[in-house]
Design a protein around this motif. Sequence first.
Motif, short mmCIF file in Angstrom:
data_model
loop_
_atom_site.label_atom_id
_atom_site.label_comp_id
_atom_site.label_asym_id
_atom_site.label_seq_id
_atom_site.Cartn_x
_atom_site.Cartn_y
_atom_site.Cartn_z
N ALA A 168 0.84 -1.21 0.00
CA ALA A 168 0.00 0.00 0.00
C ALA A 168 0.87 1.25 0.00
CB ALA A 168 -0.93 -0.01 1.22
N ARG A 169 1.92 1.25 0.80
CA ARG A 169 2.82 2.40 0.84
C ARG A 169 3.54 2.59 -0.50
NH1 ARG A 169 4.11 5.49 4.67
NH2 ARG A 169 3.39 4.12 6.33
N ALA A 170 3.99 1.50 -1.11
CA ALA A 170 4.68 1.59 -2.41
C ALA A 170 3.75 2.14 -3.49
CB ALA A 170 5.22 0.22 -2.81
N MET A 171 2.49 1.72 -3.49
CA MET A 171 1.54 2.26 -4.47
C MET A 171 1.28 3.74 -4.21
SD MET A 171 -1.20 -0.79 -5.23
CE MET A 171 -1.66 -1.07 -3.54
N HIS A 172 1.15 4.11 -2.95
CA HIS A 172 0.91 5.51 -2.59
C HIS A 172 2.10 6.38 -3.00
CE1 HIS A 172 -0.75 8.88 -0.36
NE2 HIS A 172 0.44 9.04 0.21
N ASP A 173 3.32 5.87 -2.80
CA ASP A 173 4.53 6.61 -3.14
C ASP A 173 4.82 6.61 -4.64
OD1 ASP A 173 4.82 7.09 -0.45
OD2 ASP A 173 6.36 5.54 -0.14
N GLY A 174 4.12 5.78 -5.41
CA GLY A 174 4.31 5.74 -6.86
C GLY A 174 5.41 4.81 -7.32
N THR A 175 5.97 3.98 -6.41
CA THR A 175 7.04 3.07 -6.83
C THR A 175 6.48 1.75 -7.36
OG1 THR A 175 7.27 2.23 -4.57
CG2 THR A 175 8.69 4.07 -5.21
N LYS A 176 5.19 1.52 -7.17
CA LYS A 176 4.51 0.35 -7.73
C LYS A 176 3.21 0.83 -8.36
CE LYS A 176 6.31 -3.53 -5.21
NZ LYS A 176 5.98 -4.84 -4.70
N PRO A 177 2.76 0.17 -9.41
CA PRO A 177 1.49 0.58 -10.03
C PRO A 177 0.31 0.32 -9.08
CG PRO A 177 2.34 -1.41 -11.08
CD PRO A 177 3.39 -0.95 -10.11
N GLU A 178 -0.68 1.24 -9.14
CA GLU A 178 -1.84 1.09 -8.27
C GLU A 178 -2.71 -0.07 -8.74
OE1 GLU A 178 -4.16 4.40 -7.14
OE2 GLU A 178 -2.42 5.70 -6.89
N ARG A 179 -3.24 -0.81 -7.78
CA ARG A 179 -4.17 -1.90 -8.04
C ARG A 179 -4.92 -2.17 -6.74
NH1 ARG A 179 0.44 -4.53 -6.32
NH2 ARG A 179 0.23 -6.66 -5.58
N ALA A 180 -6.02 -2.85 -6.83
CA ALA A 180 -6.78 -3.21 -5.63
C ALA A 180 -6.08 -4.38 -4.95
CB ALA A 180 -8.20 -3.59 -6.00
N ILE A 181 -5.83 -4.22 -3.65
CA ILE A 181 -5.16 -5.28 -2.88
C ILE A 181 -5.92 -5.51 -1.57
CG2 ILE A 181 -2.86 -4.86 -3.84
CD1 ILE A 181 -2.16 -3.42 -1.18
N HIS A 182 -5.73 -6.69 -1.02
CA HIS A 182 -6.16 -6.98 0.34
C HIS A 182 -5.13 -7.89 0.96
CE1 HIS A 182 -7.85 -10.57 -1.67
NE2 HIS A 182 -7.87 -11.15 -0.48
N GLY A 183 -5.03 -7.84 2.27
CA GLY A 183 -4.04 -8.66 2.95
C GLY A 183 -4.11 -8.42 4.44
N GLU A 184 -2.98 -8.56 5.08
CA GLU A 184 -2.92 -8.45 6.53
C GLU A 184 -1.85 -7.46 6.93
OE1 GLU A 184 -2.99 -12.57 8.20
OE2 GLU A 184 -3.07 -13.04 6.07
N GLY A 225 -1.87 9.36 5.53
CA GLY A 225 -2.86 9.70 4.51
C GLY A 225 -3.10 8.62 3.48
N ILE A 226 -2.69 7.40 3.79
CA ILE A 226 -2.90 6.28 2.87
C ILE A 226 -4.19 5.58 3.29
CG2 ILE A 226 -1.94 4.13 1.97
CD1 ILE A 226 0.85 5.28 2.77
N PRO A 227 -5.22 5.62 2.43
CA PRO A 227 -6.52 5.06 2.84
C PRO A 227 -6.51 3.54 2.90
CG PRO A 227 -6.61 5.79 0.56
CD PRO A 227 -5.26 6.18 1.09
#
Length: 139
Positions: free
Chosen positions: A95-111, A124-126
């Motif tokens: 989630a942090r990597a997607m927010h920072d733009g280092t990974k492409p955004e996608r829907a994820i779920h986990g723990e 500020g990461i929802p």
Amino acid sequence: MIRYSLRCDQGHDFDGWFRSSEGFESLRTAGQVSCALCGSIRVEKALMAPNVATRAATAPDLQSPQTEQEKALADLRRQVEENSDYVGMSFAAEARAMHDGTKPERAIHGEAKLEDARKLLEDGIPVAPLPFTPRHRTN
């Protein structure tokens, strides 16, 4: 141990196990018996029929949703699993990597650990907790 069918003042039905009838009454009087659905402590014993075993007794279906709430939860789980990637304990990092733009955004779920989820929200990461455990960890 004795099992009672219980009903709260909001009309929710649920079961509870108690050491004795007196044990139920003392816990109820102390406000320690609450509705499993809404949390109300105004709980009474519901009318019960005796549980009499018969020769042709079949095993109960514990896998299929029985109530509307269980069906809605099963639908939510299905939608989440079909429309997002399970990332396990890497959720916070992903989630942090997607927010920072280092990974492409996608829907994820986990723990995530509680502290890691709190840090994501503070930054500020929802994120939001899901009302079920992941299938990947269930037996």
